[in-house]
Design a protein around this motif. Structure first.
Motif, PDB file in Angstrom:
ATOM      1  N   MET A 163     -16.330 -11.090  -2.886  1.00 63.04           N
ATOM      2  CA  MET A 163     -17.533 -11.489  -2.175  1.00 63.04           C
ATOM      3  C   MET A 163     -18.664 -10.515  -2.525  1.00 63.04           C
ATOM      4  O   MET A 163     -18.439  -9.329  -2.688  1.00 63.04           O
ATOM      5  N   THR A 164     -19.852 -11.020  -2.596  1.00 60.36           N
ATOM      6  CA  THR A 164     -21.015 -10.208  -2.962  1.00 60.36           C
ATOM      7  C   THR A 164     -21.404  -9.233  -1.849  1.00 60.36           C
ATOM      8  O   THR A 164     -21.169  -9.499  -0.664  1.00 60.36           O
ATOM      9  N   THR A 165     -22.010  -8.151  -2.246  1.00 65.66           N
ATOM     10  CA  THR A 165     -22.548  -7.187  -1.278  1.00 65.66           C
ATOM     11  C   THR A 165     -24.027  -7.444  -0.989  1.00 65.66           C
ATOM     12  O   THR A 165     -24.640  -6.722  -0.206  1.00 65.66           O
TER      13      THR A 165
ATOM     14  N   SER B 263     -26.683   3.364   2.687  1.00 66.24           N
ATOM     15  CA  SER B 263     -25.618   3.735   3.629  1.00 66.24           C
ATOM     16  C   SER B 263     -24.244   3.259   3.175  1.00 66.24           C
ATOM     17  O   SER B 263     -23.423   2.818   3.970  1.00 66.24           O
ATOM     18  N   GLY B 264     -23.990   3.358   1.869  1.00 69.16           N
ATOM     19  CA  GLY B 264     -22.678   3.019   1.331  1.00 69.16           C
ATOM     20  C   GLY B 264     -22.481   1.556   0.982  1.00 69.16           C
ATOM     21  O   GLY B 264     -21.393   1.164   0.570  1.00 69.16           O
ATOM     22  N   THR B 265     -23.503   0.748   1.103  1.00 70.36           N
ATOM     23  CA  THR B 265     -23.383  -0.684   0.816  1.00 70.36           C
ATOM     24  C   THR B 265     -23.342  -0.965  -0.681  1.00 70.36           C
ATOM     25  O   THR B 265     -22.657  -1.877  -1.134  1.00 70.36           O
ATOM     26  N   VAL B 266     -24.092  -0.180  -1.463  1.00 69.44           N
ATOM     27  CA  VAL B 266     -24.165  -0.374  -2.907  1.00 69.44           C
ATOM     28  C   VAL B 266     -23.917   0.964  -3.605  1.00 69.44           C
ATOM     29  O   VAL B 266     -23.923   2.016  -2.967  1.00 69.44           O
ATOM     30  N   ARG B 267     -23.716   0.907  -4.906  1.00 73.80           N
ATOM     31  CA  ARG B 267     -23.580   2.152  -5.666  1.00 73.80           C
ATOM     32  C   ARG B 267     -24.932   2.809  -5.874  1.00 73.80           C
ATOM     33  O   ARG B 267     -25.034   4.032  -5.885  1.00 73.80           O
TER      34      ARG B 267
ATOM     35  N   ASN C 297      -9.331  -7.146 -11.371  1.00 71.20           N
ATOM     36  CA  ASN C 297      -9.946  -8.005 -10.357  1.00 71.20           C
ATOM     37  C   ASN C 297     -11.173  -7.375  -9.705  1.00 71.20           C
ATOM     38  O   ASN C 297     -11.429  -7.593  -8.520  1.00 71.20           O
ATOM     39  N   ARG C 298     -11.910  -6.580 -10.444  1.00 69.09           N
ATOM     40  CA  ARG C 298     -13.140  -5.978  -9.911  1.00 69.09           C
ATOM     41  C   ARG C 298     -14.318  -6.529 -10.697  1.00 69.09           C
ATOM     42  O   ARG C 298     -14.195  -6.846 -11.876  1.00 69.09           O
ATOM     43  N   ARG C 299     -15.451  -6.598 -10.035  1.00 65.74           N
ATOM     44  CA  ARG C 299     -16.678  -7.047 -10.684  1.00 65.74           C
ATOM     45  C   ARG C 299     -17.769  -6.019 -10.475  1.00 65.74           C
ATOM     46  O   ARG C 299     -17.807  -5.339  -9.452  1.00 65.74           O
ATOM     47  N   GLU C 300     -18.647  -5.949 -11.428  1.00 60.41           N
ATOM     48  CA  GLU C 300     -19.861  -5.153 -11.325  1.00 60.41           C
ATOM     49  C   GLU C 300     -20.980  -6.156 -11.082  1.00 60.41           C
ATOM     50  O   GLU C 300     -21.138  -7.120 -11.834  1.00 60.41           O
ATOM     51  N   GLU C 301     -21.704  -5.993  -9.996  1.00 63.27           N
ATOM     52  CA  GLU C 301     -22.795  -6.932  -9.733  1.00 63.27           C
ATOM     53  C   GLU C 301     -24.124  -6.190  -9.672  1.00 63.27           C
ATOM     54  O   GLU C 301     -24.191  -5.042  -9.238  1.00 63.27           O
ATOM     55  N   ASN C 302     -25.138  -6.863 -10.142  1.00 67.89           N
ATOM     56  CA  ASN C 302     -26.504  -6.358 -10.105  1.00 67.89           C
ATOM     57  C   ASN C 302     -27.365  -7.446  -9.487  1.00 67.89           C
ATOM     58  O   ASN C 302     -27.211  -8.624  -9.830  1.00 67.89           O
ATOM     59  N   TYR C 303     -28.244  -7.056  -8.613  1.00 69.76           N
ATOM     60  CA  TYR C 303     -29.145  -8.037  -8.027  1.00 69.76           C
ATOM     61  C   TYR C 303     -30.424  -7.345  -7.596  1.00 69.76           C
ATOM     62  O   TYR C 303     -30.485  -6.133  -7.423  1.00 69.76           O
ATOM     63  N   THR C 304     -31.450  -8.159  -7.451  1.00 69.41           N
ATOM     64  CA  THR C 304     -32.711  -7.662  -6.928  1.00 69.41           C
ATOM     65  C   THR C 304     -33.014  -8.391  -5.632  1.00 69.41           C
ATOM     66  O   THR C 304     -32.729  -9.583  -5.493  1.00 69.41           O
ATOM     67  N   ILE C 305     -33.562  -7.653  -4.697  1.00 69.33           N
ATOM     68  CA  ILE C 305     -33.977  -8.202  -3.402  1.00 69.33           C
ATOM     69  C   ILE C 305     -35.496  -8.164  -3.378  1.00 69.33           C
ATOM     70  O   ILE C 305     -36.107  -7.096  -3.510  1.00 69.33           O
TER      71      ILE C 305
ATOM     72  N   CYS D 261     -30.240  -3.461  -6.997  1.00 70.65           N
ATOM     73  CA  CYS D 261     -29.011  -2.854  -6.503  1.00 70.65           C
ATOM     74  C   CYS D 261     -27.881  -3.075  -7.517  1.00 70.65           C
ATOM     75  O   CYS D 261     -27.818  -4.110  -8.164  1.00 70.65           O
ATOM     76  N   THR D 262     -26.994  -2.092  -7.581  1.00 70.48           N
ATOM     77  CA  THR D 262     -25.790  -2.177  -8.376  1.00 70.48           C
ATOM     78  C   THR D 262     -24.614  -1.892  -7.447  1.00 70.48           C
ATOM     79  O   THR D 262     -24.664  -0.931  -6.676  1.00 70.48           O
ATOM     80  N   ALA D 263     -23.605  -2.740  -7.528  1.00 68.66           N
ATOM     81  CA  ALA D 263     -22.431  -2.564  -6.655  1.00 68.66           C
ATOM     82  C   ALA D 263     -21.168  -2.977  -7.410  1.00 68.66           C
ATOM     83  O   ALA D 263     -21.221  -3.780  -8.330  1.00 68.66           O
ATOM     84  N   ARG D 264     -20.061  -2.431  -6.975  1.00 71.20           N
ATOM     85  CA  ARG D 264     -18.762  -2.848  -7.514  1.00 71.20           C
ATOM     86  C   ARG D 264     -18.019  -3.556  -6.389  1.00 71.20           C
ATOM     87  O   ARG D 264     -17.881  -3.038  -5.297  1.00 71.20           O
ATOM     88  N   VAL D 265     -17.549  -4.737  -6.700  1.00 75.02           N
ATOM     89  CA  VAL D 265     -16.804  -5.525  -5.696  1.00 75.02           C
ATOM     90  C   VAL D 265     -15.458  -5.931  -6.248  1.00 75.02           C
ATOM     91  O   VAL D 265     -15.233  -5.945  -7.447  1.00 75.02           O
TER      92      VAL D 265
END
Length: 148
Positions: free
Chosen positions: A1-3, A109-113, A61-69, A144-148
């Motif tokens: 699931m996305t962060t 606060s720990g939500t994303v890398r 089974n891990r993904r690297e996701e990048n997104y802009t808000i 944002c960059t996150a690992r899920v």
């Protein structure tokens, strides 16, 4: 699931904590009655979140996701051209506070890398907004960059 959705929540909370009492912070589009000083996280007429995901290099089974808000900060003042600088300076103060808050807490606060402001477009008073006084706006993206 996305962060991404948790990152929006964390970004709203972070910006709320960085703003003085006379700046309103909203989650999403603010509606027709916009206060004079506002930051809207996800409050743009275009895409709110632009997202990309790819398999992570390490870990099964891990993904690297990048997104802009997409976000908007806006200041409106009454008056004529003599208030142009006041509106622009007030917006600069808001933007500096947002930048400082994100740089001090780049993981939201720990939500994303990592999170950072990557794009921005400043616009000032024009023929449409001049009838209401002076207005300066920044439409900006937080990447944002996150690992899920």
């Amino acid at each position: 699931m996305t962060t991404a959705f948790a990152a929006v929540d964390a970004l709203v909370t972070l910006i709320e904590g960085a703003m003085p009492a006379d700046v309103t912070v909203v989650d999403g589009y603010p509606g027709p009655n916009v206060p004079d000083q506002i930051v809207a996280v996800g409050g743009t007429p275009g895409p709110i979140i632009t997202w990309h995901s790819a398999p992570a290099e390490l870990g099964s089974n891990r993904r690297e996701e990048n997104y802009t808000i997409a976000c908007v900060a806006s200041v409106a003042t009454g008056g004529e051209a003599d208030q142009e600088r006041a509106a622009r300076d007030a917006l600069a103060t808001i933007v500096a506070a947002i930048e400082a808050a994100i740089y001090a807490n780049p993981t939201l606060s720990g939500t994303v890398r990592y999170a950072q402001i990557v794009h921005g477009l400043f616009t000032g008073t024009n023929a449409t907004t001049a009838t209401r006084g002076r207005m300066w706006t920044l439409v900006f993206n937080v990447e944002c960059t996150a690992r899920v």
